[in-house]
Design a protein around this motif. Structure first.
Motif, short mmCIF file in Angstrom:
data_model
loop_
_atom_site.label_atom_id
_atom_site.label_comp_id
_atom_site.label_asym_id
_atom_site.label_seq_id
_atom_site.Cartn_x
_atom_site.Cartn_y
_atom_site.Cartn_z
N LEU A 1 0.79 -1.23 0.00
CA LEU A 1 0.00 0.00 0.00
C LEU A 1 0.82 1.28 0.00
N GLY A 2 2.14 1.15 0.11
CA GLY A 2 2.99 2.33 0.14
C GLY A 2 2.95 3.06 1.48
N VAL A 3 2.47 2.41 2.53
CA VAL A 3 2.41 3.02 3.86
C VAL A 3 3.82 3.06 4.43
N GLN A 4 4.29 4.24 4.77
CA GLN A 4 5.64 4.42 5.31
C GLN A 4 5.54 4.84 6.78
N GLY A 5 6.50 4.45 7.59
CA GLY A 5 6.58 4.91 8.97
C GLY A 5 5.80 4.11 9.97
N ALA A 6 5.23 2.98 9.58
CA ALA A 6 4.42 2.19 10.51
C ALA A 6 5.26 1.60 11.65
N LEU A 7 6.53 1.38 11.40
CA LEU A 7 7.39 0.79 12.44
C LEU A 7 7.43 1.67 13.69
N ASN A 8 7.40 2.97 13.52
CA ASN A 8 7.48 3.88 14.66
C ASN A 8 6.13 4.55 14.95
N ALA A 9 5.06 3.90 14.58
CA ALA A 9 3.72 4.46 14.81
C ALA A 9 3.42 4.52 16.31
N PRO A 10 2.74 5.57 16.76
CA PRO A 10 2.39 5.67 18.17
C PRO A 10 1.16 4.82 18.51
N LEU A 11 1.09 4.40 19.76
CA LEU A 11 -0.11 3.72 20.22
C LEU A 11 -1.29 4.68 20.16
N ARG A 12 -2.42 4.18 19.76
CA ARG A 12 -3.59 5.03 19.59
C ARG A 12 -4.02 5.67 20.91
N GLU A 13 -4.00 4.92 21.99
CA GLU A 13 -4.51 5.42 23.27
C GLU A 13 -3.59 6.43 23.95
N THR A 14 -2.29 6.21 23.84
CA THR A 14 -1.34 7.01 24.64
C THR A 14 -0.38 7.85 23.82
N GLY A 15 -0.20 7.52 22.56
CA GLY A 15 0.78 8.22 21.74
C GLY A 15 2.20 7.71 21.95
N GLU A 16 2.35 6.73 22.82
CA GLU A 16 3.68 6.19 23.11
C GLU A 16 4.22 5.44 21.89
N ARG A 17 5.51 5.59 21.66
CA ARG A 17 6.18 4.91 20.55
C ARG A 17 7.19 3.91 21.12
N ALA A 18 7.51 2.92 20.32
CA ALA A 18 8.45 1.89 20.76
C ALA A 18 9.81 2.48 21.10
N THR A 19 10.24 3.45 20.33
CA THR A 19 11.55 4.06 20.61
C THR A 19 11.54 4.79 21.95
N HIS A 20 10.44 5.47 22.26
CA HIS A 20 10.34 6.18 23.54
C HIS A 20 10.39 5.19 24.70
N ARG A 21 9.60 4.13 24.59
CA ARG A 21 9.54 3.15 25.68
C ARG A 21 10.89 2.45 25.87
N ALA A 22 11.53 2.08 24.77
CA ALA A 22 12.83 1.41 24.87
C ALA A 22 13.86 2.33 25.52
N SER A 23 13.82 3.61 25.17
CA SER A 23 14.74 4.57 25.79
C SER A 23 14.44 4.75 27.26
N GLN A 24 13.17 4.84 27.59
CA GLN A 24 12.76 5.05 28.98
C GLN A 24 13.22 3.91 29.87
#
Length: 90
Positions: A55-78
């Motif tokens: 579908l040409g969707v880019q950036g899904a790997l770092n998509a934020p959670l719908r409820e909180t806006g948290e991203r995997a990179t943020h959580r891993a850093s935290q």
């Protein structure tokens, strides 16, 4: 209602079901993965690759959670998940 990612894929509902609930669960597992939980990381990355290819969707790997806006990179850093961050960058 069944959404098709790509016209060249032909799967019936018994072979493959990817509901919004399943996608959200995969995304949450990715964001909340512990350091070194490669299976959760690779599952989400594979889905993101399919979305990008079909579908040409880019950036899904770092998509934020719908409820909180948290991203995997943020959580891993935290939480100091060095292996997870290294996996995400490489």
């Amino acid at each position: 209602k069944r959404a098709e990612l790509c016209a060249k894929w032909h799967m019936n509902e018994q072979d493959f079901v990817l509901s919004p609930t399943v996608v959200e669960a995969m995304h949450r597992a990715f964001v909340e993965a512990t350091d070194g939980d490669i299976a959760a990381l690779e599952a989400w990355a594979n889905l993101c690759g399919l979305l990008q290819e079909a579908l040409g969707v880019q950036g899904a790997l770092n998509a934020p959670l719908r409820e909180t806006g948290e991203r995997a990179t943020h959580r891993a850093s935290q939480y100091g998940h060095e292996r997870k961050l290294r996996w995400m960058v490489l």
